[in-house]
Design a protein around this motif. Structure first.
Motif, PDB file in Angstrom:
ATOM      1  N   GLY A  27     -10.497 -10.128  -1.118  1.00 10.14           N
ATOM      2  CA  GLY A  27      -9.745  -9.361  -0.202  1.00 10.14           C
ATOM      3  C   GLY A  27     -10.157  -7.857  -0.288  1.00 10.14           C
ATOM      4  N   GLY A  28      -9.164  -6.943  -0.424  1.00 11.86           N
ATOM      5  CA  GLY A  28      -9.316  -5.586  -0.444  1.00 11.86           C
ATOM      6  C   GLY A  28      -9.890  -5.196  -1.892  1.00 11.86           C
ATOM      7  N   ALA A  29      -9.214  -5.546  -2.853  1.00 15.11           N
ATOM      8  CA  ALA A  29      -9.843  -5.242  -4.248  1.00 15.11           C
ATOM      9  C   ALA A  29     -11.057  -5.912  -4.502  1.00 15.11           C
ATOM     10  CB  ALA A  29      -8.719  -5.618  -5.242  1.00 15.11           C
ATOM     11  N   GLU A  48     -14.606 -17.173  -2.868  1.00 15.40           N
ATOM     12  CA  GLU A  48     -13.330 -16.834  -2.016  1.00 15.40           C
ATOM     13  C   GLU A  48     -12.801 -18.315  -1.669  1.00 15.40           C
ATOM     14  OE1 GLU A  48     -11.208 -14.665  -0.664  1.00 15.40           O
ATOM     15  OE2 GLU A  48     -10.365 -16.496   0.346  1.00 15.40           O
ATOM     16  N   ALA A  49     -11.505 -18.620  -1.933  1.00 19.36           N
ATOM     17  CA  ALA A  49     -10.836 -19.689  -1.718  1.00 19.36           C
ATOM     18  C   ALA A  49     -10.753 -20.357  -0.361  1.00 19.36           C
ATOM     19  CB  ALA A  49      -9.489 -20.050  -2.338  1.00 19.36           C
ATOM     20  N   SER A  56      -4.516 -10.672   2.326  1.00 19.08           N
ATOM     21  CA  SER A  56      -3.429  -9.743   2.794  1.00 19.08           C
ATOM     22  C   SER A  56      -3.657  -8.652   3.209  1.00 19.08           C
ATOM     23  CB  SER A  56      -2.301  -9.904   1.900  1.00 19.08           C
ATOM     24  OG  SER A  56      -2.031 -10.899   1.341  1.00 19.08           O
ATOM     25  N   THR A  57      -4.996  -8.138   2.843  1.00 20.69           N
ATOM     26  CA  THR A  57      -5.577  -6.871   3.060  1.00 20.69           C
ATOM     27  C   THR A  57      -5.636  -6.856   4.712  1.00 20.69           C
ATOM     28  OG1 THR A  57      -6.490  -6.538   1.025  1.00 20.69           O
ATOM     29  CG2 THR A  57      -7.259  -5.048   2.494  1.00 20.69           C
ATOM     30  N   GLY A  61      -0.601  -3.530   7.381  1.00 19.80           N
ATOM     31  CA  GLY A  61      -0.525  -2.391   8.328  1.00 19.80           C
ATOM     32  C   GLY A  61      -1.494  -1.593   8.046  1.00 19.80           C
ATOM     33  N   GLY A  62      -2.197  -1.520   7.084  1.00 24.69           N
ATOM     34  CA  GLY A  62      -3.591  -0.581   6.882  1.00 24.69           C
ATOM     35  C   GLY A  62      -2.997   0.799   6.388  1.00 24.69           C
ATOM     36  N   HIS A  63      -2.066   0.848   5.669  1.00 24.16           N
ATOM     37  CA  HIS A  63      -1.378   2.291   5.113  1.00 24.16           C
ATOM     38  C   HIS A  63      -2.231   2.326   3.607  1.00 24.16           C
ATOM     39  CE1 HIS A  63       2.389   2.632   7.344  1.00 24.16           C
ATOM     40  NE2 HIS A  63       1.623   3.721   7.996  1.00 24.16           N
ATOM     41  N   GLY A 195     -11.570 -20.245  -7.719  1.00 24.74           N
ATOM     42  CA  GLY A 195     -11.444 -20.095  -8.967  1.00 24.74           C
ATOM     43  C   GLY A 195     -10.330 -20.890  -9.605  1.00 24.74           C
ATOM     44  N   SER A 265      -2.803 -17.761  -8.714  1.00 28.68           N
ATOM     45  CA  SER A 265      -4.017 -18.554  -9.785  1.00 28.68           C
ATOM     46  C   SER A 265      -4.616 -17.587 -10.703  1.00 28.68           C
ATOM     47  CB  SER A 265      -4.710 -19.441  -8.751  1.00 28.68           C
ATOM     48  OG  SER A 265      -5.347 -18.447  -7.707  1.00 28.68           O
ATOM     49  N   ALA A 447      -3.353  -6.958  -6.269  1.00 31.20           N
ATOM     50  CA  ALA A 447      -2.080  -7.748  -6.593  1.00 31.20           C
ATOM     51  C   ALA A 447      -1.997  -8.613  -7.810  1.00 31.20           C
ATOM     52  CB  ALA A 447      -1.799  -8.436  -5.027  1.00 31.20           C
ATOM     53  N   GLY A 462       1.718   1.860   1.386  1.00 26.60           N
ATOM     54  CA  GLY A 462       0.255   2.304   1.174  1.00 26.60           C
ATOM     55  C   GLY A 462      -0.125   2.114  -0.192  1.00 26.60           C
ATOM     56  N   SER A 464       0.019  -0.350  -2.302  1.00 26.70           N
ATOM     57  CA  SER A 464      -0.619  -1.670  -2.480  1.00 26.70           C
ATOM     58  C   SER A 464      -2.149  -1.654  -2.244  1.00 26.70           C
ATOM     59  CB  SER A 464      -0.019  -2.839  -2.128  1.00 26.70           C
ATOM     60  OG  SER A 464       1.307  -3.088  -2.440  1.00 26.70           O
ATOM     61  N   ILE A 465      -2.418  -1.372  -0.991  1.00 27.78           N
ATOM     62  CA  ILE A 465      -3.801  -1.250  -0.537  1.00 27.78           C
ATOM     63  C   ILE A 465      -4.592   0.127  -1.408  1.00 27.78           C
ATOM     64  CG2 ILE A 465      -5.419  -1.113   1.271  1.00 27.78           C
ATOM     65  CD1 ILE A 465      -3.434  -2.579   2.829  1.00 27.78           C
TER      66      ILE A 465
HETATM   67  C1  LIG Z   1       1.896  -8.410   6.554  1.00 30.61           C
HETATM   68  C2  LIG Z   1       1.551  -7.515   5.537  1.00 30.61           C
HETATM   69  C3  LIG Z   1       1.560  -6.316   5.674  1.00 30.61           C
HETATM   70  C4  LIG Z   1       1.352  -5.411   4.566  1.00 30.61           C
HETATM   71  N1  LIG Z   1       1.021  -3.863   4.853  1.00 30.61           N
HETATM   72  C5  LIG Z   1       0.502  -3.104   3.806  1.00 30.61           C
HETATM   73  C6  LIG Z   1       0.367  -1.783   4.069  1.00 30.61           C
HETATM   74  O1  LIG Z   1       0.325  -1.080   5.012  1.00 30.61           O
HETATM   75  N2  LIG Z   1      -0.207  -0.970   2.867  1.00 30.61           N
HETATM   76  C7  LIG Z   1      -0.024  -1.599   1.561  1.00 30.61           C
HETATM   77  O2  LIG Z   1      -0.554  -0.720   0.687  1.00 30.61           O
HETATM   78  N3  LIG Z   1       0.276  -2.693   1.349  1.00 30.61           N
HETATM   79  C8  LIG Z   1       0.709  -3.670   2.299  1.00 30.61           C
HETATM   80  N4  LIG Z   1       0.735  -4.990   2.273  1.00 30.61           N
HETATM   81  C9  LIG Z   1       0.424  -5.425   0.755  1.00 30.61           C
HETATM   82  C10 LIG Z   1      -0.991  -5.574   0.737  1.00 30.61           C
HETATM   83  O3  LIG Z   1      -1.787  -6.179   1.792  1.00 30.61           O
HETATM   84  C11 LIG Z   1      -1.393  -6.309  -0.600  1.00 30.61           C
HETATM   85  O4  LIG Z   1      -0.450  -6.059  -1.747  1.00 30.61           O
HETATM   86  C12 LIG Z   1      -2.946  -6.102  -0.856  1.00 30.61           C
HETATM   87  O5  LIG Z   1      -3.642  -6.252   0.278  1.00 30.61           O
HETATM   88  C13 LIG Z   1      -3.410  -7.089  -1.863  1.00 30.61           C
HETATM   89  O6  LIG Z   1      -4.880  -7.090  -1.867  1.00 30.61           O
HETATM   90  P1  LIG Z   1      -5.548  -7.800  -2.800  1.00 30.61           P
HETATM   91  O7  LIG Z   1      -7.175  -7.520  -2.717  1.00 30.61           O
HETATM   92  O8  LIG Z   1      -5.021  -7.975  -4.248  1.00 30.61           O
HETATM   93  O9  LIG Z   1      -5.432  -9.341  -2.511  1.00 30.61           O
HETATM   94  P2  LIG Z   1      -5.743  -9.722  -0.957  1.00 30.61           P
HETATM   95  O10 LIG Z   1      -6.278  -8.969   0.162  1.00 30.61           O
HETATM   96  O11 LIG Z   1      -4.885 -10.779  -0.494  1.00 30.61           O
HETATM   97  O12 LIG Z   1      -6.987 -10.874  -1.188  1.00 30.61           O
HETATM   98  C14 LIG Z   1      -6.998 -11.881  -2.227  1.00 30.61           C
HETATM   99  C15 LIG Z   1      -8.114 -12.884  -1.659  1.00 30.61           C
HETATM  100  O13 LIG Z   1      -8.295 -13.876  -2.961  1.00 30.61           O
HETATM  101  C16 LIG Z   1      -8.216 -14.972  -2.277  1.00 30.61           C
HETATM  102  N5  LIG Z   1      -7.805 -16.198  -3.338  1.00 30.61           N
HETATM  103  C17 LIG Z   1      -6.594 -16.366  -3.874  1.00 30.61           C
HETATM  104  N6  LIG Z   1      -6.807 -17.291  -4.738  1.00 30.61           N
HETATM  105  C18 LIG Z   1      -7.995 -17.628  -4.854  1.00 30.61           C
HETATM  106  C19 LIG Z   1      -8.835 -18.406  -5.984  1.00 30.61           C
HETATM  107  N7  LIG Z   1      -8.095 -18.926  -7.116  1.00 30.61           N
HETATM  108  N8  LIG Z   1     -10.435 -18.220  -5.867  1.00 30.61           N
HETATM  109  C20 LIG Z   1     -10.862 -17.586  -4.762  1.00 30.61           C
HETATM  110  N9  LIG Z   1     -10.348 -16.766  -3.898  1.00 30.61           N
HETATM  111  C21 LIG Z   1      -8.760 -16.613  -4.137  1.00 30.61           C
HETATM  112  C22 LIG Z   1      -7.354 -15.100  -1.163  1.00 30.61           C
HETATM  113  O14 LIG Z   1      -7.972 -16.150  -0.084  1.00 30.61           O
HETATM  114  C23 LIG Z   1      -7.724 -13.767  -0.442  1.00 30.61           C
HETATM  115  O15 LIG Z   1      -8.920 -13.690   0.204  1.00 30.61           O
HETATM  116  C24 LIG Z   1       1.128  -5.786   3.201  1.00 30.61           C
HETATM  117  C25 LIG Z   1       1.217  -7.147   3.137  1.00 30.61           C
HETATM  118  C26 LIG Z   1       1.444  -8.138   3.965  1.00 30.61           C
HETATM  119  C27 LIG Z   1       1.398  -9.493   3.997  1.00 30.61           C
END
Ligand SMILES: Cc1cc2nc3c(=O)[nH]c(=O)nc-3n(C[C@H](O)[C@H](O)[C@H](O)COP(=O)(O)OP(=O)(O)OC[C@H]3O[C@@H](n4cnc5c(N)ncnc54)[C@H](O)[C@@H]3O)c2cc1C
Length: 485
Positions: A27-29, A48-49, A56-57, A61-63, A195, A265, A447, A462, A464-465
Motif C-alpha cells: 500500500g502507501g507505506a 502483497e496478499a 486502503s491508500t 480520500g487522498g489527504h 506474509g 497480520s 497502519a 491526512g 494516516s497517509i
Molecule cells: C475510505 C477511506 C478513506 C481514507 N481517507 C484517508 C485520507 O484521506 N487521508 C488519510 O491520511 N487517511 C485516510 N484513510 C486511512 C488511510 O487510507 C490508511 O490509514 C493508510 O492508507 C494506511 O496505509 P498503509 O500503507 O499502512 O496500508 P494499506 O494502504 O492498507 O496497504 C496495506 C497493504 O498490505 C496488504 N496486506 C495485508 N496483509 C498482508 C500480508 N499478511 N501479507 C502481504 N500483504 C498484506 C494489503 O492487501 C494492502 O495492499 C482512509 C481510509 C479509508 C478506508
C-alpha cells in the motif's frame, strides 16, 4: 507453545526467494519503503496478499497532513513553519513520540517535494469552507483542529490538509504515481502472497519471512531487513474485541473503514518477534456532521440536553466526544438561520417551533435543553463561550424558529472507524520492544505501526497517509543501510 507467527531459522531447509529488503504489504507505506530502499541500492522484494497493490491508500480520500511552508501554503499566503507544525502535532495532550513528530514537521516540506518529484499533482489552491473532503481538485483544507480550542493556544493555525489534485476522493490518483515509481525501480513484486510469519535466528534477529502463495508455504530470505507495511486491524473481530471493546460493543452500528486485508497480520507478526504493540485501543472515529459549515453555529448536546464540546472542532473530535455520551446519543441543535442541507447521510430527529417542544420531542429532562440554550445564547450574544470556548466566528444565539435536531447518535448517524494502534517504532522505522530495544532486522510503517496519529480526539484528515508515506520512506532507507546478517 511457540507462536506460529515466528519460525526458527533452524527449521528452514531452503529459501525460495531472497532480497536485501523484503517489504510485506504493497500500500502507501510499502510503496514508499520500496522506492527508497531501491534508490539506496538494495534489491527489494514486495509481498502483497491480494492480486494488486493499493490497499486502503488507494481507497482513501487522498489527504496528506503536511506543512511547515509547502508550495501550496506559500502560494495562498499561509504563514506556517516546522516549529508551528510540531507544536500543533504535540498539542491537545498525550502527544506522539516527540522525536517522530519533530522529524515529521522538519521534513514535511521536503516530503511534499518528494511526492511532487514522483509526479503526484497538487494545485496551489485552498477550499476555505468547512468540509470533510474538497469536492473539487483544491489542495489545501483546514483538516484538523488548528483553529479550535485548545489547539489554537499551542500553535499558530495553518491549513495542512493537502489533497492530491482530483475532484473528490483522490487516493487512487496518489496510488497511480506511487505505483508508477515502484514499477520504475528494480523492485520485484509477488502478488497473492501473504506474509504469515517472521523467521528469526538464534539471537532474535529477523532474517526472513514465511509467506503463503496458492496454498503453498514459501520461505523468503531478507539479507538486510524485513519491513512490515500490511495495514491496520479494523477487519479482525477478535483483535477489536480484545483491544477496542467500546468499538466492538457497537460493531453493528459502525462502518469499518478499510480493506478486507486490514486483519492485523503484520502487527501480530511483529509482536511475535518481540515488538511492542502500542496505542492499540485508539481509533479514528467519525460521523461527518458537516458540511454545511453553517451547522457549526449549532450546539451539540447529549440526551440530557447538555453540551459536551466546542462544536468548531474537527468532525472526528466532535464525533469521538459524541460516541462517549450516555447511550451514544447526541444531537446537533440548529435554528432556522444555521440550517443547511447536509451532504452526508444525516437524519433529522425533530423539527420544532420552540426549544421546550424540542426538549419533549427528544425525550430530554424538562428544562435542561432550555437552560443550555438560554445560557449559550446569553454568552454567544457577547461573543464568548466560557464553557467550551468555541471561537467567536461561530457564536450566534440560536433564536430563529423553527429549530431542527440532527441526529448524531451512534446507530442513527453513519459512524465509521479505523484503527490507530500498531508496532512501536523509532523515527527510522526500526521496531522497538517494550523495553525500547530495537528488534534487529525488523522495521514497520503505516497502519502497521503507531506513528504521529494518536487518538480519535486529536486525529486530523491526512495524518494516516502523511505518516504512512513519510515513515515508509524512513523504514526503506534504514533497512537498505542495515548490515547484512
Ligand atoms: C475510505 C477511506 C478513506 C481514507 N481517507 C484517508 C485520507 O484521506 N487521508 C488519510 O491520511 N487517511 C485516510 N484513510 C486511512 C488511510 O487510507 C490508511 O490509514 C493508510 O492508507 C494506511 O496505509 P498503509 O500503507 O499502512 O496500508 P494499506 O494502504 O492498507 O496497504 C496495506 C497493504 O498490505 C496488504 N496486506 C495485508 N496483509 C498482508 C500480508 N499478511 N501479507 C502481504 N500483504 C498484506 C494489503 O492487501 C494492502 O495492499 C482512509 C481510509 C479509508 C478506508
Amino acid at each position: 507453545m511457540a507462536d506460529p507467527r515466528t519460525k526458527s531459522l533452524k527449521t528452514v531447509d531452503e529459501w525460495e526467494h531472497e532480497a536485501d529488503v523484503v517489504v510485506v504489504g504493497y500500500g502507501g507505506a510499502g510503496a514508499c519503503a520500496a522506492i527508497e530502499a531501491s534508490r539506496a541500492g538494495a534489491r527489494v522484494l514486495l509481498l502483497e496478499a491480494t492480486g494488486g497493490g493499493g490497499g486502503s491508500t488507494a481507497l482513501s480520500g487522498g489527504h496528506l497532513y503536511l506543512g511547515g511552508g509547502t508550495r501550496p501554503q506559500k502560494a495562498i499566503g499561509s504563514d506556517d513553519s516546522p516549529e508551528q507544525m510540531f507544536r500543533y502535532l504535540m498539542a491537545g495532550g498525550d502527544g506522539p513520540d516527540e522525536h517522530k513528530a519533530r522529524l515529521y514537521a522538519n521534513e514535511s516540506v521536503s516530503h511534499f517535494n518528494w511526492l511532487v518529484s514522483l509526479g503526484v499533482p497538487f494545485t496551489d489552491t485552498i477550499w476555505e469552507d468547512r468540509h470533510t473532503i474538497q469536492p473539487t481538485d483544491a489542495c489545501l483544507i483546514w483538516s484538523g483542529n488548528e483553529k479550535a480550542y485548545p489547539f489554537v493556544e499551542s500553535a499558530r493555525p495553518a491549513p495542512r490538509g493537502h489533497k492530491v489534485a482530483r475532484e473528490g476522493d483522490a487516493g487512487i490518483e496518489l496510488w497511480k504515481h506511487l505505483s508508477k515509481a515502484v514499477e520504475a525501480s528494480e523492485t520485484e513484486i509477488l502478488y497473492d502472497t501473504a506474509g504469515r510469519a517472521l523467521v528469526t535466528n538464534d539471537s532474535g534477529r529477523v532474517v526472513g519471512v514465511v509467506a503463503r502463495k496458492e496454498g503453498k508455504e514459501l520461505f523468503v530470505k531478507a539479507h538486510r531487513g524485513v519491513i512490515l507495511t500490511s495495514g491496520g486491524f479494523i477487519m479482525n473481530m477478535k483483535m477489536l474485541a480484545n483491544h477496542i471493546p467500546r468499538l466492538y460493543a457497537r460493531i453493528d452500528d459502525i462502518e469499518l473503514h478499510g480493506n478486507p486485508k486490514d486483519d492485523g497480520s503484520g502487527i501480530q507478526m511483529g509482536a511475535a518477534a518481540g515488538g511492542a504493540a502500542i496505542r492499540m485501543s485508539e481509533m479514528f472515529l467519525t460521523t461527518p456532521w458537516y458540511p454545511p459549515s453553517s451547522f457549526t453555529f449549532g450546539i451539540m448536546v447529549n440526551i440530557r440536553g447538555e453540551r459536551f464540546i466546542n462544536e468548531d472542532c474537527y468532525h472526528g473530535r466532535v464525533s469521538a466526544g459524541a460516541f462517549e455520551q450516555p447511550e451514544g446519543k447526541a444531537y446537533l441543535i440548529v435554528d432556522h438561520q444555521a440550517f443547511g442541507f447536509p451532504e452526508s447521510d444525516t437524519r433529522l430527529a425533530a423539527t420544532e417551533e420552540s426549544i421546550p417542544e424540542m426538549e419533549r420531542a427528544l425525550d430530554m429532562p424538562t428544562g435542561n435543553l432550555m437552560h443550555t440554550v438560554m445560557h449559550y445564547n446569553e454568552q454567544a450574544s457577547r461573543g464568548i463561550d466560557p464553557l467550551f470556548r468555541k471561537q467567536s466566528a461561530w457564536l450566534r444565539p440560536l433564536e430563529a424558529s423553527p429549530f431542527a435536531a440532527i441526529d448524531c447518535s451512534v446507530g442513527s448517524s453513519p459512524y465509521y472507524a479505523f484503527t490507530l494502534g500498531g508496532l512501536r517504532t523509532a523515527p527510522g522505522g526500526q521496531v522497538l520492544s517494550e523495553e525500547g530495544e530495537t528488534i534487529p532486522g525488523l522495521f514497520a510503517a503505516g497502519a502497521n505501526s503507531s506513528g504521529i496519529t494518536r487518538s480519535a480526539s486529536t486525529y486530523c484528515s491526512g495524518q494516516s497517509i502523511g505518516d504512512a508515506t513519510f515513515f515508509g520512506r524512513q523504514a526503506g532507507s534504514s533497512a537498505a543501510s542495515s548490515p547484512p546478517w
